[in-house]
Design an enzyme around this catalytic site. Structure first.
Site, PDB file in Angstrom:
ATOM      1  N   ARG A  31      55.791  60.682  69.676  1.00  0.00           N
ATOM      2  CA  ARG A  31      56.484  60.834  70.968  1.00  0.00           C
ATOM      3  C   ARG A  31      56.816  62.294  71.264  1.00  0.00           C
ATOM      4  O   ARG A  31      56.853  62.687  72.425  1.00  0.00           O
ATOM      5  CB  ARG A  31      57.765  60.001  70.972  1.00  0.00           C
ATOM      6  N   LYS A 203      54.981  35.141  70.076  1.00  0.00           N
ATOM      7  CA  LYS A 203      55.646  34.082  70.833  1.00  0.00           C
ATOM      8  C   LYS A 203      55.224  33.994  72.286  1.00  0.00           C
ATOM      9  O   LYS A 203      55.118  35.008  72.973  1.00  0.00           O
ATOM     10  CB  LYS A 203      57.133  34.350  70.800  1.00  0.00           C
ATOM     11  N   GLY A 359      53.833  47.393  72.213  1.00  0.00           N
ATOM     12  CA  GLY A 359      54.113  47.093  70.813  1.00  0.00           C
ATOM     13  C   GLY A 359      52.952  47.042  69.855  1.00  0.00           C
ATOM     14  O   GLY A 359      52.265  48.034  69.627  1.00  0.00           O
ATOM     15  N   GLY A 382      58.209  48.262  75.464  1.00  0.00           N
ATOM     16  CA  GLY A 382      58.965  47.403  76.392  1.00  0.00           C
ATOM     17  C   GLY A 382      58.760  47.817  77.837  1.00  0.00           C
ATOM     18  O   GLY A 382      58.687  46.964  78.737  1.00  0.00           O
TER      19      GLY A 382
HETATM   20  P1  AMP Z   1      54.423  40.660  69.418  1.00  0.00           P
HETATM   21  O1  AMP Z   1      55.485  41.666  69.041  1.00  0.00           O
HETATM   22  O2  AMP Z   1      54.907  39.503  70.199  1.00  0.00           O
HETATM   23  O3  AMP Z   1      53.208  41.340  70.018  1.00  0.00           O
HETATM   24  O4  AMP Z   1      53.983  40.016  68.052  1.00  0.00           O
HETATM   25  C1  AMP Z   1      53.339  40.722  67.066  1.00  0.00           C
HETATM   26  C2  AMP Z   1      53.443  39.988  65.776  1.00  0.00           C
HETATM   27  O5  AMP Z   1      52.826  38.732  65.901  1.00  0.00           O
HETATM   28  C3  AMP Z   1      52.741  40.700  64.651  1.00  0.00           C
HETATM   29  O6  AMP Z   1      53.675  41.106  63.702  1.00  0.00           O
HETATM   30  C4  AMP Z   1      51.793  39.649  64.086  1.00  0.00           C
HETATM   31  O7  AMP Z   1      51.782  39.603  62.690  1.00  0.00           O
HETATM   32  C5  AMP Z   1      52.343  38.356  64.636  1.00  0.00           C
HETATM   33  N1  AMP Z   1      51.319  37.316  64.729  1.00  0.00           N
HETATM   34  C6  AMP Z   1      50.120  37.417  65.305  1.00  0.00           C
HETATM   35  N2  AMP Z   1      49.417  36.290  65.137  1.00  0.00           N
HETATM   36  C7  AMP Z   1      50.198  35.433  64.453  1.00  0.00           C
HETATM   37  C8  AMP Z   1      50.030  34.115  63.949  1.00  0.00           C
HETATM   38  N3  AMP Z   1      48.895  33.447  64.170  1.00  0.00           N
HETATM   39  N4  AMP Z   1      51.064  33.565  63.274  1.00  0.00           N
HETATM   40  C9  AMP Z   1      52.200  34.242  63.064  1.00  0.00           C
HETATM   41  N5  AMP Z   1      52.416  35.498  63.492  1.00  0.00           N
HETATM   42  C10 AMP Z   1      51.423  36.093  64.182  1.00  0.00           C
END
Ligand code: AMP
Length: 400
Positions: A31, A203, A359, A382
């Site tokens: 950054r 999620k 992210g 974000g």
């Molecule tokens: P996000 O911050 O919502 O983009 O989520 C990223 C995180 O999702 C990473 O740390 C990944 O390890 C996790 N992730 C991706 N695919 C899966 C999966 N199939 N099951 C559990 N965690 C996951």
């Protein structure tokens, strides 16, 4: 080029120096590096003094036991020598956030100085967007430049509220902010078609607004990562112990129905790499994503999904990617994300515009060394997510 006249002006620049600091040293300076073109351009355009403002962490959420600020942990002091070394010019650290001492330091600094004030979040008025605090900063310069894309989705005193004290001829985006905004607008406003959005991560609940906004814009929406299994289950699949948000099953079905109605091609992974535990050395097997055996969990997309997704990506002219396709932090489940990153790079070579924003997909592209092979990697997790969701961006609208 900064589009306003900064010659012989003291210029306040809101940067994003919210960097990790370990044992008094900056441990990742991405950054800081990203702000340097703006600082140098302002000096080249004749700015008299540069006064840098930034936040670092959330100091008011981690006070010492006696209620005092943990200055040792949250001071921006270590950033000044680091920036000085990178930019090859002295940087004066001012251990005050605002007020008479800060004014004195700015007044006494010789022309050509770069000053860095203390952490803006040491003041309670920062996150509350207090006018009085912004007014104190406004006194320090005649021009305001906002280059902090990472906080552009917040109406804090040092970005949106401070901008309110300057008229259009005396405020502007910095170069980093310009690039971020232009990249997001390329995707959101009349994208060249086909436009493919790739969404992954843990999620569904984190990405609902994003999916809804993109349903009105994208030709293809690819869904991978943990969030895919909520969709799989909602469509009647067996997903074993894969990540699932039970309370979002109806919503997942609604999104599928909406996509159909709008003619958006929503792609889910037909196959998955399933594991018998959430562990790097778990036993694995290739399965259909809607037939995952009990006790097993889908941790990456499978080879057939890779082909389907890659074909859609390679045929696209605009791509935006938010979230990994699997648990890419563990080598056994990184292949899907790697292959998708390669497909995005290949499409970019063929002339597509590709934006990686938000992210963990940024971390994934960096980890795979493909950051130079996509069109733009956003610096604001974000903030980029909010922008792609179509949410309010006070840091942007306050500049105009
Ligand atoms: P996000 O911050 O919502 O983009 O989520 C990223 C995180 O999702 C990473 O740390 C990944 O390890 C996790 N992730 C991706 N695919 C899966 C999966 N199939 N099951 C559990 N965690 C996951």
């Amino acid at each position: 080029m900064i589009k306003i006249d900064v010659k012989d002006k003291d210029v306040l620049v809101r940067v994003d120096f919210n960097v990790p600091i370990k044992e008094g040293k900056v441990s990742d300076d991405t950054r800081i590096k990203a702000a340097i073109p703006t600082i140098n351009t302002l000096l080249d355009q004749g700015a008299r003094k540069i006064i840098l403002l930034s936040h670092l962490g959330r100091p008011l959420k981690a006070l010492n036991e006696d209620g005092s600020l943990n200055v040792a942990k949250f001071s921006l002091a270590p950033v000044a020598p680091h920036l000085a070394a990178l930019i090859g010019k002295p940087v004066l650290f001012v251990p005050y956030v605002s007020g008479p001492e800060a004014e004195k330091a700015v007044a006494e600094a010789p022309s050509g100085s770069i000053l860095l004030l203390e952490n803006t979040r040491f003041e309670a008025g920062e996150e509350k967007g207090k006018q009085e605090l912004a007014e104190k900063w406004a006194k320090l310069g005649q021009v305001f430049i906002n280059d902090a894309f990472g906080t552009a989705h917040r109406a804090h005193a040092s970005n949106a509220i401070l901008a309110g004290f300057f008229d259009a001829a005396h405020k502007s985006f910095g170069l980093l902010m310009q690039k971020e905004v232009e990249s997001a607008q390329k995707v959101l406003n009349q994208p060249e078609r086909p436009f493919t959005a790739i969404l992954g991560g843990a999620k569904v609940s984190d990405k609902i607004l994003l999916i809804e906004n993109l349903l009105d814009k994208a030709d293809n929406i690819i869904i991978g990562g943990g969030m895919a299994y909520t969709f799989m289950k909602a469509q009647g699949g067996k997903i074993g112990s894969s990540l699932c948000e039970e309370e979002k099953l109806d919503l997942a079905n609604e999104l599928v129905t909406k996509a159909k109605a709008k003619g958006v091609n929503l792609l889910l992974p037909v196959d998955s790499i399933a594991a018998d535990a959430f562990a790097a050395d778990a036993k694995t097997q290739l399965v259909m994503s809607n037939q995952i055996p009990d006790g097993w969990l889908g941790l990456d997309i499978g080879p057939e999904a890779v082909v389907t997704f890659s074909d859609a990506i390679k045929a696209s002219k605009t791509i935006c990617w938010n979230g990994p396709m699997g648990v890419f932090e563990m080598p056994a489940f990184a292949n899907g994300t790697k292959k998708i990153a390669e497909a995005v790079a290949a499409a970019t070579k063929l002339g597509a515009f590709s934006l990686v924003g938000g992210g963990d997909s940024v971390a994934a592209v960096n980890q795979m060394g493909l950051d130079d092979e996509v069109s733009y990697v956003s610096t604001g997790g974000g903030a980029m997510l909010t922008m792609l969701e179509g949410g309010d961006m006070p840091g942007i609208s306050s500049i105009g």
